[in-house]
Design a protein around this motif. Structure first.
Motif, PDB file in Angstrom:
ATOM      1  N   LYS A 128      40.004  46.379  27.282  1.00  0.00           N
ATOM      2  CA  LYS A 128      40.887  47.540  27.399  1.00  0.00           C
ATOM      3  C   LYS A 128      40.769  48.401  26.158  1.00  0.00           C
ATOM      4  CE  LYS A 128      45.075  46.760  28.962  1.00  0.00           C
ATOM      5  NZ  LYS A 128      46.365  46.142  29.211  1.00  0.00           N
TER       6      LYS A 128
ATOM      7  N   LYS B 284      41.499  47.221  39.590  1.00  0.00           N
ATOM      8  CA  LYS B 284      41.178  46.175  38.624  1.00  0.00           C
ATOM      9  C   LYS B 284      39.756  46.422  38.138  1.00  0.00           C
ATOM     10  CE  LYS B 284      44.826  43.553  39.501  1.00  0.00           C
ATOM     11  NZ  LYS B 284      46.023  44.072  38.963  1.00  0.00           N
ATOM     12  N   PRO B 285      39.613  46.932  36.918  1.00  0.00           N
ATOM     13  CA  PRO B 285      38.257  47.158  36.408  1.00  0.00           C
ATOM     14  C   PRO B 285      37.552  45.826  36.141  1.00  0.00           C
ATOM     15  CG  PRO B 285      39.866  47.604  34.698  1.00  0.00           C
ATOM     16  CD  PRO B 285      40.636  47.314  35.958  1.00  0.00           C
TER      17      PRO B 285
ATOM     18  N   LYS C 281      42.403  51.499  31.566  1.00  0.00           N
ATOM     19  CA  LYS C 281      41.493  50.821  32.495  1.00  0.00           C
ATOM     20  C   LYS C 281      40.041  51.220  32.275  1.00  0.00           C
ATOM     21  CE  LYS C 281      44.921  49.656  35.817  1.00  0.00           C
ATOM     22  NZ  LYS C 281      45.052  49.002  37.084  1.00  0.00           N
TER      23      LYS C 281
END
Length: 124
Positions: free
Chosen positions: A122, A116-117, A86
């Motif tokens: 990723k 939730k970034p 994340k």
């Protein structure tokens, strides 16, 4: 505590889970390592269940205690991987997630999994 910078995101588990897990694992430890000191009669149905388990299934309790901590260790190691996936790169933040997940298990890991970034790619 949540910071806006995604690379140092950390959120503490709720007080409810901190107290619940601490008291539960504390009682579990007490019954496994000092069963003679537990006031079973004062604990109602929980005391009766604990006394039965100590008297008739002590090896399950004993090995279950170690299994509990092994599971927490693997959850904490997984939390480090999730941090990496994340984009949480800050070392102190990753160690906070590791320690919190080791102590409180899924109550902490669930918070990290829900995070939730922003749209950054990723890490592989």
């Amino acid at each position: 505590m949540a910071k806006s910078d995604g690379c140092s995101y950390f959120r503490r588990s709720s007080l409810f889970w901190i107290v619940t897990v601490t008291v539960s694992l504390g009682f579990f430890t007490w019954t496994v390592f000092w069963p003679q000191d537990v006031p079973y009669g004062s604990l109602g149905p929980l005391g009766a269940l604990a006394k039965h388990l100590v008297d008739y299934h002590y090896s399950v309790l004993y090995y279950g205690w170690y299994l509990t901590w092994v599971i927490h260790l693997f959850e904490a190691l997984y939390a480090l991987k999730v941090c990496s996936d994340k984009g949480i790169d800050n070392t102190s933040t990753r160690m906070l997630w590791f320690a919190q997940t080791f102590l409180y298990g899924i109550a902490s890991l669930g918070l990290l999994l829900k995070y939730k970034p922003d749209g950054r790619p990723k890490r592989q």
